[in-house]
Design a protein around this motif. Sequence first.
Motif, PDB file in Angstrom:
ATOM      1  N   PHE A   9      -8.035   6.203   8.010  1.00 59.59           N
ATOM      2  CA  PHE A   9      -7.456   6.631   9.273  1.00 59.59           C
ATOM      3  C   PHE A   9      -8.191   7.833   9.848  1.00 59.59           C
ATOM      4  O   PHE A   9      -8.691   8.689   9.112  1.00 59.59           O
ATOM      5  N   GLY A  10      -8.210   7.903  11.175  1.00 61.73           N
ATOM      6  CA  GLY A  10      -8.642   9.118  11.845  1.00 61.73           C
ATOM      7  C   GLY A  10      -7.571  10.183  11.727  1.00 61.73           C
ATOM      8  O   GLY A  10      -6.483   9.941  11.181  1.00 61.73           O
ATOM      9  N   THR A  11      -7.848  11.354  12.250  1.00 63.31           N
ATOM     10  CA  THR A  11      -6.929  12.486  12.110  1.00 63.31           C
ATOM     11  C   THR A  11      -5.828  12.502  13.158  1.00 63.31           C
ATOM     12  O   THR A  11      -4.934  13.338  13.104  1.00 63.31           O
ATOM     13  N   TYR A  19       0.439   5.307   1.052  1.00 67.98           N
ATOM     14  CA  TYR A  19      -0.372   6.330   1.702  1.00 67.98           C
ATOM     15  C   TYR A  19       0.380   7.658   1.652  1.00 67.98           C
ATOM     16  O   TYR A  19       1.601   7.685   1.538  1.00 67.98           O
ATOM     17  N   GLN A  25      -8.313  -0.987   1.814  1.00 63.46           N
ATOM     18  CA  GLN A  25      -7.507   0.089   2.361  1.00 63.46           C
ATOM     19  C   GLN A  25      -7.973   0.379   3.773  1.00 63.46           C
ATOM     20  O   GLN A  25      -9.079   0.033   4.156  1.00 63.46           O
ATOM     21  N   LEU A  36       4.070   7.282   2.757  1.00 65.52           N
ATOM     22  CA  LEU A  36       4.259   6.059   3.523  1.00 65.52           C
ATOM     23  C   LEU A  36       3.945   4.833   2.677  1.00 65.52           C
ATOM     24  O   LEU A  36       2.988   4.836   1.899  1.00 65.52           O
ATOM     25  N   GLY A  83      -3.984  12.036   9.459  1.00 66.75           N
ATOM     26  CA  GLY A  83      -3.739  10.616   9.354  1.00 66.75           C
ATOM     27  C   GLY A  83      -3.332  10.233   7.942  1.00 66.75           C
ATOM     28  O   GLY A  83      -3.533  11.010   7.006  1.00 66.75           O
ATOM     29  N   PRO A  84      -2.756   9.062   7.782  1.00 64.01           N
ATOM     30  CA  PRO A  84      -2.394   8.605   6.435  1.00 64.01           C
ATOM     31  C   PRO A  84      -3.630   8.515   5.541  1.00 64.01           C
ATOM     32  O   PRO A  84      -4.699   8.098   5.975  1.00 64.01           O
ATOM     33  N   TYR A  98       2.192  -3.302   7.943  1.00 59.39           N
ATOM     34  CA  TYR A  98       3.432  -2.838   8.553  1.00 59.39           C
ATOM     35  C   TYR A  98       3.951  -1.674   7.718  1.00 59.39           C
ATOM     36  O   TYR A  98       4.160  -1.822   6.515  1.00 59.39           O
ATOM     37  N   PHE A  99       4.152  -0.553   8.390  1.00 59.31           N
ATOM     38  CA  PHE A  99       4.547   0.671   7.701  1.00 59.31           C
ATOM     39  C   PHE A  99       6.050   0.867   7.693  1.00 59.31           C
ATOM     40  O   PHE A  99       6.755   0.513   8.648  1.00 59.31           O
ATOM     41  N   GLY A 100       6.524   1.473   6.627  1.00 59.65           N
ATOM     42  CA  GLY A 100       7.889   1.944   6.577  1.00 59.65           C
ATOM     43  C   GLY A 100       8.004   3.303   7.244  1.00 59.65           C
ATOM     44  O   GLY A 100       6.995   3.882   7.680  1.00 59.65           O
ATOM     45  N   PRO A 101       9.228   3.859   7.318  1.00 60.62           N
ATOM     46  CA  PRO A 101       9.433   5.148   7.990  1.00 60.62           C
ATOM     47  C   PRO A 101       8.961   6.339   7.165  1.00 60.62           C
ATOM     48  O   PRO A 101       8.855   7.442   7.690  1.00 60.62           O
ATOM     49  N   PHE A 139      -3.414   6.876  16.062  1.00 60.13           N
ATOM     50  CA  PHE A 139      -4.400   6.898  14.984  1.00 60.13           C
ATOM     51  C   PHE A 139      -5.304   5.681  15.096  1.00 60.13           C
ATOM     52  O   PHE A 139      -4.810   4.550  15.220  1.00 60.13           O
ATOM     53  N   GLN A 148       0.714  11.235   3.967  1.00 55.89           N
ATOM     54  CA  GLN A 148       0.371  11.832   5.263  1.00 55.89           C
ATOM     55  C   GLN A 148       0.803  13.288   5.271  1.00 55.89           C
ATOM     56  O   GLN A 148       1.994  13.597   5.202  1.00 55.89           O
ATOM     57  N   LYS A 204       8.840   8.623  12.342  1.00 55.98           N
ATOM     58  CA  LYS A 204       8.677   7.179  12.133  1.00 55.98           C
ATOM     59  C   LYS A 204       7.344   6.898  11.459  1.00 55.98           C
ATOM     60  O   LYS A 204       6.423   7.719  11.498  1.00 55.98           O
ATOM     61  N   GLY A 205       7.241   5.707  10.871  1.00 55.76           N
ATOM     62  CA  GLY A 205       5.965   5.302  10.337  1.00 55.76           C
ATOM     63  C   GLY A 205       5.052   4.789  11.441  1.00 55.76           C
ATOM     64  O   GLY A 205       5.514   4.445  12.529  1.00 55.76           O
ATOM     65  N   PRO A 206       3.755   4.729  11.186  1.00 58.52           N
ATOM     66  CA  PRO A 206       2.834   4.192  12.197  1.00 58.52           C
ATOM     67  C   PRO A 206       3.147   2.726  12.491  1.00 58.52           C
ATOM     68  O   PRO A 206       3.491   1.968  11.585  1.00 58.52           O
ATOM     69  N   PHE A 259      -5.011   6.987   1.925  1.00 65.43           N
ATOM     70  CA  PHE A 259      -4.748   5.932   0.956  1.00 65.43           C
ATOM     71  C   PHE A 259      -4.522   6.469  -0.451  1.00 65.43           C
ATOM     72  O   PHE A 259      -5.233   7.366  -0.921  1.00 65.43           O
ATOM     73  N   TYR A 292       0.842  -1.191   0.000  1.00 65.15           N
ATOM     74  CA  TYR A 292       0.000   0.000   0.000  1.00 65.15           C
ATOM     75  C   TYR A 292       0.879   1.244   0.000  1.00 65.15           C
ATOM     76  O   TYR A 292       1.923   1.283   0.652  1.00 65.15           O
TER      77      TYR A 292
END
Lengths: 113, 113
Positions: free
Chosen positions: B103-105, A35, B100, A91, A42-43, A103-106, B89, A37, B42-44, A45, A33
């Motif tokens: 996300f909240g804010t 995203y 997808q 992201l 929030g992220p 799982y998110f990257g930085p 979040f 931000q 950092k990422g979430p 999509f 995915y």
Amino acid sequence: GAGVSQTPSNKVTEKGKYVELRCDPISGHTALYWYRQSLGQGPEFLIYFQGTGAADDSGLPNDRFFAVRPEGSVSTLKIQRTERGDSAVYLCASSFSALDTQYFGPGTRLTVL
Amino acid sequence: QQQVKQSPQSLIVQKGGISIINCAYENTAFDYFPWYQQFPGKGPALLIAIRPDVSEKKEGRFTISFNKSAKQFSLHIMDSQPGDSATYFCAAGSKNTGNQFYFGTGTSLTVIP
């Protein structure tokens, strides 16, 4: 094991230029995915890949944005004719399968001057 | 249109206190509700997640309470610690809504020593 990695960590470019952002997902994860931000948000999509194909690109804001994942692993987000409003953290996330834990990257912080 | 509404925007809690963050959603097709924790730069990172077949899920100091009829869910952090200071979040997703996450804010939590 290694997590999701993204390069570059920071990218500064001028309005009108072309940029590529890279994502290396966790090995074995079929879903990927992208995203975006913005500060204090929030992220949001952008696009989802299942394997090599874009299963859902409904979040891409316009045709300046394009993403590929030719071998089902690494993905590249491409932005043409960048605008100042494109400035954000981009992201990438991967998951073993669709709607599994993501799982998110930085992230890559893109700044368009 | 914001699919997931989150409150409060910011929260200050004394060390040892309880932090409570609330989220509400409209789309009854959502069937997966994760909470993510994000530190600056950092990422979430996934903290805890729940599906609507249970009303509560607890992992250590973190608890999700879920009210399906009210379409609301909340995160409770017990015995809050300064290391919990981060942005949180909530998110919602479903295979029926495009795989997808919405996300909240975000809620900026500060735990005062």
